[in-house]
Design a protein around this motif. Structure first.
Motif, PDB file in Angstrom:
ATOM      1  N   TYR A   1      -5.119 -47.884 -14.643  1.00  0.00           N
ATOM      2  CA  TYR A   1      -4.180 -47.009 -15.343  1.00  0.00           C
ATOM      3  C   TYR A   1      -3.815 -47.587 -16.717  1.00  0.00           C
ATOM      4  O   TYR A   1      -3.718 -46.859 -17.707  1.00  0.00           O
ATOM      5  CB  TYR A   1      -2.909 -46.812 -14.520  1.00  0.00           C
TER       6      TYR A   1
ATOM      7  N   GLY B   1       1.534 -47.472 -17.504  1.00  0.00           N
ATOM      8  CA  GLY B   1       0.404 -47.519 -16.580  1.00  0.00           C
ATOM      9  C   GLY B   1       0.563 -48.622 -15.556  1.00  0.00           C
ATOM     10  O   GLY B   1       0.207 -48.459 -14.382  1.00  0.00           O
TER      11      GLY B   1
ATOM     12  N   GLU C   1       3.046 -47.467 -13.021  1.00  0.00           N
ATOM     13  CA  GLU C   1       2.391 -46.485 -12.147  1.00  0.00           C
ATOM     14  C   GLU C   1       1.531 -47.187 -11.099  1.00  0.00           C
ATOM     15  O   GLU C   1       1.488 -46.773  -9.926  1.00  0.00           O
ATOM     16  CB  GLU C   1       1.526 -45.544 -12.997  1.00  0.00           C
ATOM     17  N   THR C   2       0.858 -48.260 -11.508  1.00  0.00           N
ATOM     18  CA  THR C   2       0.053 -49.045 -10.564  1.00  0.00           C
ATOM     19  C   THR C   2       0.934 -49.667  -9.495  1.00  0.00           C
ATOM     20  O   THR C   2       0.590 -49.662  -8.305  1.00  0.00           O
ATOM     21  CB  THR C   2      -0.712 -50.151 -11.314  1.00  0.00           C
TER      22      THR C   2
ATOM     23  N   ARG D   1     -12.877 -46.173 -12.214  1.00  0.00           N
ATOM     24  CA  ARG D   1     -11.499 -45.823 -12.556  1.00  0.00           C
ATOM     25  C   ARG D   1     -11.077 -46.485 -13.864  1.00  0.00           C
ATOM     26  O   ARG D   1     -10.403 -45.889 -14.706  1.00  0.00           O
ATOM     27  CB  ARG D   1     -10.547 -46.264 -11.440  1.00  0.00           C
TER      28      ARG D   1
END
Length: 495
Positions: free
Chosen positions: A44, A61, A64-65, A483
């Motif tokens: 992310y 990010g 979010e991880t 990813r």
């Protein structure tokens, strides 16, 4: 003055040896690149950087991880946040050895400075010598060298929390010694405590044990005022630790473990494995060389401290140290029925050496008082000719035997392994292959291709290579890399 001059020369020699060992390590670091979980945990953050080149978006990010992993895999939120910010995001993965060795070095120097300089009040050269001996052996004899210094994901999860925890307790010791607290120090202690509580369970458990032990000891000594210094950081630690262990993701991960001994059996097995690893793994020639090298300097520390402490019950101190070290085995045994992997043994090894130094110092202090040496010992032992010959013999023995071991197995020491990879150019070839692969992936990103095929690595340097992608695009390392680069799939092809 003569003894101080001798001590200074020895400390400068040890600093030079330490720095000399770091040179090939840092040179090899130029060819270090991300692999495996480096991609998955920072996906992310990397996508955010590619799309916005905004540090704020990268941090979002990372958050979010943390949320995704906390719900879906593990609760160690502070470690995950750091892992999500691996330097490869900005093309600076070569800094990883600098970061890990730097964190270990700074935290170690801070701890020994506070203990030996501020508390014991030894001369500067003695503090430096003890610190350098520890750091030389810590760097060169690290159990799993790639996971300790070169693979960011593994090291960030263990080496960094270990360093943070060491700084936390050093700061608390400093506040106890000076019998004062400042808002700045207390805020820092609370932050370090919260970070440690959200890190790996080995470090977090040991931190819990040390917090409880320190508070109990201060209460036993009727030092309630000093005990209050620990309370606020302890509450921050406890809150973070509860957030960590109660994460829903832990249950998801535990469901994949087939062997779970239970709490009581895990604790009992911890004592068994601790003895086994000390005797079968850690008690080798390098460890005894480490001990012999320390003795004159620790003796000077004992003499400096003099009669200010009586060193009661040394056997109890040893038993407590054994219990603390054994506790480090418990989380892994409880979670999966195994003593742990290389990165776990790394921090166990570091704590084992610190406990060795503290126990030798304590036992020598007990002898100093018990046998009446305080009445007969004067001057620095380092100015005596027999001690100089002793240290020279230790140095020559270490160089001679170490050279033989390194000749047979260059990977025995970190520096010789790095030298070997530089000399044979396998490190350079690994760097070229990995850089070419990253160029292919960057071109795929720019072309908006959905899938990508990249060559697999053919060179596997001991310190640099952790794992590679497979031909199967569904393999977990392939999916992590996909990813990271914002692709639907990446498969490996033969070079």
């Amino acid at each position: 003055m003569k003894s101080v001059k001798t001590e200074s020369k020895i400390s400068m020699l040890l600093i030079a040896l330490f720095i000399a060992g770091l040179i090939p390590i840092f040179l090899l670091g130029r060819y270090d690149y991300p692999s495996a979980d480096d991609y998955g945990f920072s996906a992310y953050s990397h996508v955010a950087w590619m799309q916005s080149h905004s540090v704020i978006q990268v941090l979002k990010g990372a958050v979010e991880t943390v949320i995704e992993r906390w719900y879906g895999w593990q609760g160690t939120f502070s470690s995950i946040f750091v892992m999500a910010l691996q330097p490869g995001i900005w093309g600076m993965y070569s800094l990883v050895p600098w970061i890990m060795i730097g964190a270990m070095t700074c935290s170690t120097l801070f701890f020994f400075y506070v203990f030996f300089r501020k508390f014991i009040q030894v001369r500067p050269a003695i503090f430096v010598s003890i610190s350098m001996i520890y750091l030389i052996f810590a760097v060169e004899c690290m159990v799993d060298k790639i996971q300790g210094f070169f693979w960011f994901n593994g090291a960030a999860h263990y080496m960094i929390p270990h360093s943070v925890a060491l700084c936390l307790f050093t700061l608390l010791i400093l506040m106890l010694i000076e019998e004062k607290k400042t808002v700045r120090r207390m805020v820092l202690a609370c932050f370090l405590a919260a970070f440690t509580g959200g890190a790996n369970y080995i470090t977090a458990l040991i931190t819990l044990v040390l917090f409880v032990s320190a508070i109990a000891l201060l209460l036993f000594m009727k030092q309630k005022q000093k005990c209050r210094l620990f309370l606020l950081p302890f509450l921050f630690f406890l809150a973070a630790f509860l957030i960590n262990v109660l994460a829903p993701g832990n249950a998801v991960r535990q469901a994949e473990m087939t062997v779970r001994p239970g709490v009581i059996k895990s604790i009992l097995l911890s004592f068994y494995y601790c003895v086994g690893y000390m005797v079968d793994t850690w008690f080798n020639w390098t460890y005894f060389l480490f001990v012999f090298a320390l003795l004159p300097f620790l003796w000077e520390a004992v003499k400096t401290f003099g009669k200010r402490f009586s060193y009661p019950v040394p056997l109890l101190v040893f038993i407590y140290s054994y219990g603390v070290l054994s506790a480090m085995f418990t989380p892994s045994l409880f979670a999966g029925g195994e003593a742990g992997g290389g990165r776990i043994f790394n921090i166990m090894f570091l704590d084992f050496m610190i406990l060795t130094i503290l126990n030798i110092f304590y036992f020598m202090g007990w002898l100093y008082r018990k046998l009446g040496f305080a009445e007969h010992v004067s001057g620095s032992c380092l100015e005596k000719a027999d001690v100089k010959w002793y240290l020279l013999a230790v140095l020559c023995f270490g160089i001679f035997v170490g050279a033989m071991y390194a000749k047979v197995n260059p990977d025995y020491f970190t520096s010789t392994s790095a030298l070997y990879s530089l000399k044979t150019k396998e490190g350079r070839e690994y760097g070229i292959e990995t850089a070419e692969r990253e160029d292919v992936l960057k071109q795929a990103v720019e072309s908006d291709a959905v899938d990508a095929a990249v060559p697999r690595l053919t060179v596997h340097p001991y310190l640099l290579f952790w794992s590679d992608i497979e031909e199967d695009a569904g393999y977990w390392t392939n999916r992590s890399m996909a990813r990271y680069y914002g692709k639907e799939s990446i498969r490996g092809i033969e070079r």
